[in-house]
Motif scaffolding. Structure first.
Motif, PDB file in Angstrom:
ATOM      1  N   LYS A  28       0.869  -1.180   0.000  1.00 31.14           N
ATOM      2  CA  LYS A  28       0.000   0.000   0.000  1.00 31.14           C
ATOM      3  C   LYS A  28       0.902   1.226   0.000  1.00 31.14           C
ATOM      4  O   LYS A  28       1.752   1.384   0.882  1.00 31.14           O
ATOM      5  CB  LYS A  28      -0.926   0.021   1.209  1.00 31.14           C
ATOM      6  N   ILE A  29       0.721   2.087  -1.002  1.00 28.58           N
ATOM      7  CA  ILE A  29       1.586   3.247  -1.173  1.00 28.58           C
ATOM      8  C   ILE A  29       0.739   4.509  -1.101  1.00 28.58           C
ATOM      9  O   ILE A  29      -0.146   4.711  -1.938  1.00 28.58           O
ATOM     10  CB  ILE A  29       2.315   3.177  -2.527  1.00 28.58           C
ATOM     11  N   PRO A  30       0.969   5.366  -0.118  1.00 24.30           N
ATOM     12  CA  PRO A  30       0.217   6.625  -0.070  1.00 24.30           C
ATOM     13  C   PRO A  30       0.668   7.548  -1.190  1.00 24.30           C
ATOM     14  O   PRO A  30       1.853   7.624  -1.512  1.00 24.30           O
ATOM     15  CB  PRO A  30       0.574   7.186   1.310  1.00 24.30           C
ATOM     16  N   PHE A  31      -0.301   8.238  -1.795  1.00 30.55           N
ATOM     17  CA  PHE A  31       0.026   9.171  -2.866  1.00 30.55           C
ATOM     18  C   PHE A  31      -0.970  10.313  -2.818  1.00 30.55           C
ATOM     19  O   PHE A  31      -2.158  10.123  -3.090  1.00 30.55           O
ATOM     20  CB  PHE A  31      -0.022   8.483  -4.234  1.00 30.55           C
ATOM     21  N   GLY A  32      -0.490  11.493  -2.447  1.00 31.08           N
ATOM     22  CA  GLY A  32      -1.399  12.631  -2.288  1.00 31.08           C
ATOM     23  C   GLY A  32      -2.424  12.327  -1.216  1.00 31.08           C
ATOM     24  O   GLY A  32      -2.110  11.863  -0.122  1.00 31.08           O
ATOM     25  N   LYS A  33      -3.689  12.541  -1.544  1.00 32.60           N
ATOM     26  CA  LYS A  33      -4.764  12.261  -0.604  1.00 32.60           C
ATOM     27  C   LYS A  33      -5.293  10.833  -0.748  1.00 32.60           C
ATOM     28  O   LYS A  33      -6.152  10.412   0.028  1.00 32.60           O
ATOM     29  CB  LYS A  33      -5.921  13.245  -0.829  1.00 32.60           C
ATOM     30  N   GLY A  34      -4.792  10.094  -1.724  1.00 30.37           N
ATOM     31  CA  GLY A  34      -5.288   8.738  -1.964  1.00 30.37           C
ATOM     32  C   GLY A  34      -4.227   7.694  -1.699  1.00 30.37           C
ATOM     33  O   GLY A  34      -3.241   7.939  -1.002  1.00 30.37           O
ATOM     34  N   GLN A  35      -4.430   6.516  -2.301  1.00 29.08           N
ATOM     35  CA  GLN A  35      -3.505   5.410  -2.070  1.00 29.08           C
ATOM     36  C   GLN A  35      -3.443   4.525  -3.313  1.00 29.08           C
ATOM     37  O   GLN A  35      -4.377   4.467  -4.109  1.00 29.08           O
ATOM     38  CB  GLN A  35      -3.959   4.572  -0.874  1.00 29.08           C
ATOM     39  N   ILE A  36      -2.302   3.832  -3.446  1.00 28.44           N
ATOM     40  CA  ILE A  36      -2.088   2.892  -4.545  1.00 28.44           C
ATOM     41  C   ILE A  36      -1.810   1.519  -3.935  1.00 28.44           C
ATOM     42  O   ILE A  36      -0.942   1.380  -3.074  1.00 28.44           O
ATOM     43  CB  ILE A  36      -0.913   3.330  -5.428  1.00 28.44           C
ATOM     44  N   LEU A  37      -2.549   0.506  -4.374  1.00 32.63           N
ATOM     45  CA  LEU A  37      -2.349  -0.865  -3.921  1.00 32.63           C
ATOM     46  C   LEU A  37      -1.764  -1.664  -5.073  1.00 32.63           C
ATOM     47  O   LEU A  37      -2.379  -1.779  -6.134  1.00 32.63           O
ATOM     48  CB  LEU A  37      -3.679  -1.482  -3.476  1.00 32.63           C
ATOM     49  N   LEU A  38      -0.561  -2.197  -4.876  1.00 33.81           N
ATOM     50  CA  LEU A  38       0.122  -2.965  -5.914  1.00 33.81           C
ATOM     51  C   LEU A  38       0.270  -4.411  -5.462  1.00 33.81           C
ATOM     52  O   LEU A  38       0.743  -4.683  -4.356  1.00 33.81           O
ATOM     53  CB  LEU A  38       1.501  -2.360  -6.203  1.00 33.81           C
ATOM     54  N   HIS A  39      -0.112  -5.331  -6.346  1.00 32.02           N
ATOM     55  CA  HIS A  39      -0.118  -6.769  -6.051  1.00 32.02           C
ATOM     56  C   HIS A  39       0.541  -7.475  -7.225  1.00 32.02           C
ATOM     57  O   HIS A  39       0.355  -7.092  -8.372  1.00 32.02           O
ATOM     58  CB  HIS A  39      -1.581  -7.221  -5.881  1.00 32.02           C
ATOM     59  N   THR A  40       1.354  -8.509  -6.971  1.00 34.22           N
ATOM     60  CA  THR A  40       2.150  -9.116  -8.040  1.00 34.22           C
ATOM     61  C   THR A  40       1.709 -10.522  -8.435  1.00 34.22           C
ATOM     62  O   THR A  40       2.475 -11.237  -9.070  1.00 34.22           O
ATOM     63  CB  THR A  40       3.632  -9.170  -7.628  1.00 34.22           C
ATOM     64  N   GLU A  41       0.489 -10.943  -8.085  1.00 34.71           N
ATOM     65  CA  GLU A  41       0.027 -12.274  -8.483  1.00 34.71           C
ATOM     66  C   GLU A  41      -1.405 -12.200  -9.024  1.00 34.71           C
ATOM     67  O   GLU A  41      -2.371 -12.525  -8.341  1.00 34.71           O
ATOM     68  CB  GLU A  41       0.096 -13.250  -7.300  1.00 34.71           C
ATOM     69  N   PRO A  42      -1.568 -11.742 -10.288  1.00 31.76           N
ATOM     70  CA  PRO A  42      -2.920 -11.593 -10.851  1.00 31.76           C
ATOM     71  C   PRO A  42      -3.672 -12.909 -11.019  1.00 31.76           C
ATOM     72  O   PRO A  42      -4.895 -12.918 -11.104  1.00 31.76           O
ATOM     73  CB  PRO A  42      -2.661 -10.917 -12.203  1.00 31.76           C
ATOM     74  N   LYS A  43      -2.949 -14.046 -11.066  1.00 39.68           N
ATOM     75  CA  LYS A  43      -3.634 -15.333 -11.213  1.00 39.68           C
ATOM     76  C   LYS A  43      -4.575 -15.612 -10.039  1.00 39.68           C
ATOM     77  O   LYS A  43      -5.514 -16.392 -10.161  1.00 39.68           O
ATOM     78  CB  LYS A  43      -2.624 -16.473 -11.333  1.00 39.68           C
ATOM     79  N   ALA A  44      -4.328 -14.981  -8.899  1.00 38.24           N
ATOM     80  CA  ALA A  44      -5.188 -15.197  -7.738  1.00 38.24           C
ATOM     81  C   ALA A  44      -6.613 -14.733  -8.000  1.00 38.24           C
ATOM     82  O   ALA A  44      -7.559 -15.207  -7.360  1.00 38.24           O
ATOM     83  CB  ALA A  44      -4.623 -14.456  -6.519  1.00 38.24           C
ATOM     84  N   PHE A  45      -6.804 -13.813  -8.962  1.00 38.09           N
ATOM     85  CA  PHE A  45      -8.115 -13.236  -9.235  1.00 38.09           C
ATOM     86  C   PHE A  45      -8.816 -13.905 -10.414  1.00 38.09           C
ATOM     87  O   PHE A  45      -9.864 -13.442 -10.849  1.00 38.09           O
ATOM     88  CB  PHE A  45      -7.972 -11.736  -9.504  1.00 38.09           C
ATOM     89  N   THR A  46      -8.241 -14.987 -10.933  1.00 42.06           N
ATOM     90  CA  THR A  46      -8.817 -15.646 -12.105  1.00 42.06           C
ATOM     91  C   THR A  46      -9.835 -16.696 -11.704  1.00 42.06           C
ATOM     92  O   THR A  46      -9.943 -17.107 -10.552  1.00 42.06           O
ATOM     93  CB  THR A  46      -7.708 -16.301 -12.947  1.00 42.06           C
ATOM     94  N   ASN A  47     -10.599 -17.163 -12.714  1.00 38.85           N
ATOM     95  CA  ASN A  47     -11.673 -18.130 -12.486  1.00 38.85           C
ATOM     96  C   ASN A  47     -11.166 -19.399 -11.795  1.00 38.85           C
ATOM     97  O   ASN A  47     -11.794 -19.906 -10.864  1.00 38.85           O
ATOM     98  CB  ASN A  47     -12.327 -18.515 -13.819  1.00 38.85           C
ATOM     99  N   TYR A  48     -10.043 -19.917 -12.264  1.00 41.36           N
ATOM    100  CA  TYR A  48      -9.514 -21.179 -11.739  1.00 41.36           C
ATOM    101  C   TYR A  48      -9.269 -21.111 -10.234  1.00 41.36           C
ATOM    102  O   TYR A  48      -9.662 -22.000  -9.479  1.00 41.36           O
ATOM    103  CB  TYR A  48      -8.218 -21.522 -12.477  1.00 41.36           C
TER     104      TYR A  48
END
Length: 401
Positions: free
Chosen positions: A196-216
């Motif tokens: 989780k990276i703060p940026f200005g008044k908001g935030q950026i969430l970076l994740h490195t395993e997109p397969k976790a969000f797939t149908n399988y």
């Protein structure tokens, strides 16, 4: 006909034998291409996640973005020409390397005013790496079972296995003081894969395993809980789900299927369909000679002008050539102005606005809004469907007053 009966029976027998033979020998192959397409039901598509977004973000609007973020966020900004002001959570699952520098800047502006950007991908646009001060590396999975463990720093949240995993992508460089670690990927040791990276008044969430969000992975065991927990870090708000790259690349084209595609994937249905086609062909062959001559029905000529107009308009809509449509609509409108009010339309300045408002009996403010919008449209190389609709509303309002 009696002489043909044995031939027909032999053909039917051959069809049945062929169907059984291919049914026994055939093994169904699975497409493991990582498309991350929200319309794909394949293992590494994201249709399940996409359908569940309304449940995960109840009471909020889910919008699918088919344009570069730079175009979409500019149009839907405070001073843009979109139908709303974009606020909330911008989600990108996989294939984020398409982002241009301008799109990255617009996403950062979006975050800077208090919104959230969530990206799950193996690598990110270089502009993000440079701006946020991060690096991503890859570590091969030494385990024979190719299984990695995804877990959160918060031990109360559910972990999840990822199989068929050749290795783990992780953050090798980040700001350990200002960046917050949310999760890890683990084979032999824990490696940071969720920040989780703060940026200005908001935030950026970076994740490195997109397969976790797939149908399988969502449908296997209870791995969906990991996805729920990962997305729980996003604040309550509208969701903008990125689909630009899926439409612009062969990934999107691969998911365009006919209405018969599912039936043809089922062995029994497929052979029933082929058998029906073969028998239909045989029926046509043996009944081609009719007893009575066909009486031709001569239909009167029809006025096809309206059908022609519909065909041409549908052709433009299907190709999504909104720029061309808008140019033609502006040309037609200006031609009608010249014809109806005898006004020169070569230069759309204040003098033109005054003359048109006077002769048409319209308010000068309304005419100025229409003319200024036409001038703005002429400066753009690419335009969206929303721009076409807005132009049409302005023109209709001009003639309906």
């Amino acid at each position: 006909m009696k002489k043909l009966l044995p031939v027909i029976l032999v053909i039917v027998a051959l069809i049945v034998v062929a169907a059984l033979t291919f049914g026994i020998k055939r093994t169904k192959t699975v497409d493991w291409e990582e498309s991350f397409n929200e319309k794909s039901n394949k293992p590494y598509g994201t249709s399940v996640l996409y359908k569940e977004l309304p449940n995960l973000f109840k009471g909020n609007k889910i919008r699918t973005v088919y344009h570069q973020p730079s175009s979409y966020l500019t149009a839907n900004s405070e001073f843009g020409y979109g139908d709303h002001h974009a606020e909330g959570n911008y989600i990108i699952i996989g294939n984020s390397d398409y982002l241009t520098n301008f799109s990255v800047d617009k996403l950062l502006d979006f975050v800077d005013v208090g919104n959230t950007l969530f990206i799950s991908d193996y690598y990110y646009a270089q502009r993000l790496h440079d701006t946020l001060g991060i690096d991503v590396d890859f570590e091969y999975n030494s385990k024979k079972d190719s299984i990695s463990l995804l877990l959160f720093k918060n031990k109360n949240l559910n972990s999840s296995n990822i199989d068929k995993n050749e290795g783990d992508y992780y953050f090798s460089r980040f700001d350990s003081i200002n960046h917050t670690i949310l999760g890890y990927a683990k084979t032999d040791i824990n490696r940071v894969n969720f920040l989780k990276i703060p940026f200005g008044k908001g935030q950026i969430l970076l994740h490195t395993e997109p397969k976790a969000f797939t149908n399988y992975n969502i449908l296997k065991n209870e791995r969906y809980r990991y996805v729920e927990n990962a997305l729980s870090y996003l604040p309550d708000g509208d969701v903008y789900f990125d689909s630009y790259i899926k439409r612009q690349t062969p990934y999107g084209e691969a998911e365009k299927r006919s209405n018969l595609s599912w039936f043809l994937e089922q062995l029994s249905f497929r052979w029933a369909w082929y058998t029906a086609l073969i028998f239909t062909l045989l029926f046509m062959v043996f009944n081609a000679k009719r007893r009575q001559r066909v009486i031709k029905i001569v239909k009167p000529l029809q006025n096809t002008s309206l059908a022609f107009v519909k065909t041409i308009s549908n052709l433009y809509i299907e190709t999504q050539d909104y720029k061309n449509l808008i140019d033609k609509k502006i040309t037609y409108f200006l031609e009608k102005i010249r014809s109806d009010f005898n006004i020169d339309t070569a230069v759309l300045n204040d003098d033109f606005i005054k003359k048109l408002a006077t002769k048409a009996g319209r308010k000068k403010e309304d005419v100025a809004q229409l003319v200024n919008y036409i001038k703005w449209l002429r400066t753009k190389n690419e335009l969206s469907e929303e721009s076409l609709i807005k132009l049409n509303k302005f023109i209709e309002a001009f003639y309906s007053q």
